[in-house]
Design an enzyme around this catalytic site. Structure first.
Site, PDB file in Angstrom:
ATOM      1  N   ASP A 158     -27.965  19.633  45.888  1.00 53.98           N
ATOM      2  CA  ASP A 158     -27.254  18.622  44.882  1.00 53.98           C
ATOM      3  C   ASP A 158     -28.274  18.150  43.983  1.00 53.98           C
ATOM      4  OD1 ASP A 158     -25.618  16.438  43.864  1.00 53.98           O
ATOM      5  OD2 ASP A 158     -26.924  15.315  45.493  1.00 53.98           O
ATOM      6  N   ASP A 210     -28.614  14.670  42.019  1.00 50.53           N
ATOM      7  CA  ASP A 210     -28.867  13.036  41.829  1.00 50.53           C
ATOM      8  C   ASP A 210     -28.795  12.672  43.479  1.00 50.53           C
ATOM      9  OD1 ASP A 210     -28.708  12.643  38.944  1.00 50.53           O
ATOM     10  OD2 ASP A 210     -26.506  13.348  39.331  1.00 50.53           O
ATOM     11  N   GLU A 229     -30.746   8.097  40.824  1.00 56.23           N
ATOM     12  CA  GLU A 229     -29.609   6.986  40.651  1.00 56.23           C
ATOM     13  C   GLU A 229     -30.269   5.579  40.449  1.00 56.23           C
ATOM     14  OE1 GLU A 229     -26.726   7.850  40.068  1.00 56.23           O
ATOM     15  OE2 GLU A 229     -26.013   9.340  41.347  1.00 56.23           O
ATOM     16  N   ARG A 270     -16.855   6.683  36.739  1.00 53.34           N
ATOM     17  CA  ARG A 270     -17.396   5.332  37.528  1.00 53.34           C
ATOM     18  C   ARG A 270     -17.171   4.130  36.542  1.00 53.34           C
ATOM     19  NH1 ARG A 270     -22.906   7.211  38.801  1.00 53.34           N
ATOM     20  NH2 ARG A 270     -21.604   8.304  40.329  1.00 53.34           N
ATOM     21  N   HIS A 280     -21.416   6.753  27.973  1.00 51.40           N
ATOM     22  CA  HIS A 280     -21.749   7.784  28.539  1.00 51.40           C
ATOM     23  C   HIS A 280     -22.963   8.525  27.602  1.00 51.40           C
ATOM     24  CE1 HIS A 280     -21.551  11.806  31.202  1.00 51.40           C
ATOM     25  NE2 HIS A 280     -21.887  10.742  31.860  1.00 51.40           N
ATOM     26  N   ALA A 322     -24.699   7.458  25.273  1.00 52.16           N
ATOM     27  CA  ALA A 322     -25.768   6.547  25.100  1.00 52.16           C
ATOM     28  C   ALA A 322     -26.742   6.593  26.658  1.00 52.16           C
ATOM     29  CB  ALA A 322     -25.369   5.175  25.045  1.00 52.16           C
ATOM     30  N   LYS A 323     -25.921   6.425  27.690  1.00 55.85           N
ATOM     31  CA  LYS A 323     -26.648   6.284  29.013  1.00 55.85           C
ATOM     32  C   LYS A 323     -27.447   7.536  29.116  1.00 55.85           C
ATOM     33  CE  LYS A 323     -25.075   8.161  32.745  1.00 55.85           C
ATOM     34  NZ  LYS A 323     -25.529   9.222  33.230  1.00 55.85           N
ATOM     35  N   THR A 327     -23.790  20.177  41.037  1.00 54.29           N
ATOM     36  CA  THR A 327     -23.756  18.733  40.679  1.00 54.29           C
ATOM     37  C   THR A 327     -22.386  18.243  40.133  1.00 54.29           C
ATOM     38  OG1 THR A 327     -24.898  16.863  39.617  1.00 54.29           O
ATOM     39  CG2 THR A 327     -25.187  19.128  38.767  1.00 54.29           C
ATOM     40  N   ASP A 329     -27.064  14.345  49.528  1.00 54.81           N
ATOM     41  CA  ASP A 329     -27.588  12.905  50.062  1.00 54.81           C
ATOM     42  C   ASP A 329     -26.430  11.985  50.138  1.00 54.81           C
ATOM     43  OD1 ASP A 329     -26.849  12.833  47.110  1.00 54.81           O
ATOM     44  OD2 ASP A 329     -27.730  10.791  47.257  1.00 54.81           O
TER      45      ASP A 329
HETATM   46  C1  XBP Z   1     -23.929  12.405  40.888  1.00 60.88           C
HETATM   47  C2  XBP Z   1     -23.057  11.662  40.210  1.00 60.88           C
HETATM   48  C3  XBP Z   1     -23.303  11.397  38.618  1.00 60.88           C
HETATM   49  C4  XBP Z   1     -24.607  10.571  38.417  1.00 60.88           C
HETATM   50  C5  XBP Z   1     -24.498  10.222  36.968  1.00 60.88           C
HETATM   51  O1  XBP Z   1     -23.429  12.883  42.127  1.00 60.88           O
HETATM   52  O2  XBP Z   1     -22.135  11.031  40.664  1.00 60.88           O
HETATM   53  O3  XBP Z   1     -22.404  10.729  38.078  1.00 60.88           O
HETATM   54  O4  XBP Z   1     -24.390   9.201  39.019  1.00 60.88           O
HETATM   55  O5  XBP Z   1     -24.428  11.722  36.298  1.00 60.88           O
HETATM   56  P1  XBP Z   1     -23.823  13.984  43.000  1.00 60.88           P
HETATM   57  P2  XBP Z   1     -23.361  11.767  34.962  1.00 60.88           P
HETATM   58  O6  XBP Z   1     -25.048  13.734  43.240  1.00 60.88           O
HETATM   59  O7  XBP Z   1     -23.040  14.111  43.986  1.00 60.88           O
HETATM   60  O8  XBP Z   1     -23.705  15.297  42.093  1.00 60.88           O
HETATM   61  O9  XBP Z   1     -23.247  10.507  34.277  1.00 60.88           O
HETATM   62  O10 XBP Z   1     -23.757  12.982  34.215  1.00 60.88           O
HETATM   63  O11 XBP Z   1     -22.023  11.718  35.634  1.00 60.88           O
HETATM   64 MG    MG Z   2     -26.094  13.302  44.922  1.00 59.37          MG
END
Ligand code: XBP
Ligand code: MG
Length: 257
Positions: free
Chosen positions: A10, A12, A19, A57, A83, A85-86, A123, A184
């Site tokens: 994974d 993030d 995060e 989200r 999204h 911009a983020k 991911t 995680d």
């Molecule tokens: C990661 C996520 C993602 C990130 C943001 O989950 O949930 O949404 O928070 O990334 P995981 P994006 O670690 O389970 O893959 O804005 O690209 O979605």
């Molecule tokens: Mg994760």
């Protein structure tokens, strides 16, 4: 006993604390730049992380956390702009080198490459975010270390759907019994288990209170000899050697035995 053939990572929260150090401040900066008056605290974000995917989200936040009179009329279009911009802000943070890999990640990736164990990524985040993280932490060639990269660009269904893991298995010439997932979060564990994959959980500050009873091992970091991992649980915690408290190929092979 299955031979360890591949590690599926994974991104993030597993490869790096993206995060808290990356996505959350980038969401808040995007909200501020758009003049929305929204702010996500770390406490709220812990709750919002139950919804995988940045766009999903934000839509969840609009629908469940804003009073009806403050909900934007065209939420989907707004979320698409926010999204983008983020992710621009997030990638700038990566390029400036502000986000490092978690303890033991680079070592384990290198050990796997030397040991002929395949590497893959699974991911729910978008590909550009993943590539930016790999390049900024491991160098320009790092993408080529991964035999398969399954991201939100390849698979739209988000974890806990198993689709992203099924995609990896379809493209990796390796049976599920020979693969080990590193995750995680609870959503990640559920996704991997639904694809019949065994999982090691490496918790972080946002995910330490999840239910990981299905995991083979639960630790607080992969760790290094000088930065030991702490054993938190798992079905195969007997494999964790307190004299060598870090996650390496010896330990991972024991988990699949
Ligand atoms: C990661 C996520 C993602 C990130 C943001 O989950 O949930 O949404 O928070 O990334 P995981 P994006 O670690 O389970 O893959 O804005 O690209 O979605
Ligand atoms: Mg994760």
């Amino acid at each position: 006993m299955a031979e360890l053939r591949a590690l599926i990572f994974d991104v993030d929260g597993t490869l790096a604390d993206t995060e808290g150090q990356g996505h959350l401040p980038a969401f808040n900066q995007a909200f501020a730049e758009a003049g929305l008056g929204w702010y996500w605290s770390a406490e709220l974000y812990r709750e919002l992380l139950a919804v995988a995917g940045g766009k999903e989200r934000m839509l969840h936040y609009i629908r469940h956390h804003l009073p009806p009179e403050r909900r934007p009329p065209d939420a989907e279009a707004l979320v698409t702009r926010l999204h983008a911009a983020k992710n621009r802000i997030y990638e700038q943070a990566l390029q400036s080198g502000r986000i490092a890999l978690r303890s033991g990640v680079a070592r384990l990736l290198e050990e796997a490459r030397r040991g002929g164990v395949l590497l893959a990524i699974a991911t729910t985040s978008v590909r550009s975010n993943v590539v930016a993280l790999l390049r900024s932490t491991l160098g320009p060639e790092a993408e080529s270390w991964f035999a398969v990269m399954a991201t939100a660009d390849e698979v739209q269904e988000k974890k806990p759907s198993p689709r992203v893991y099924e995609y990896v298995l379809e493209h990796l010439s390796c049976p599920p019994e020979g693969c080990l997932v590193l995750e995680d979060s609870e959503n990640g564990l559920r996704a991997a288990r639904a694809a019949a994959l065994e999982t090691l959980i490496c918790v972080n500050a946002f995910t330490r209170n999840g239910d990981y009873s299905e995991a083979l091992l639960v630790v607080d970091r992969l760790g290094e000899p000088e930065q030991p991992a702490r054993l938190l649980g798992g079905r195969r915690r007997d494999c964790f050697d307190t004299a060598r408290p870090w996650v390496d190929l010896v330990l991972l092979r024991c988990l699949l035995s």
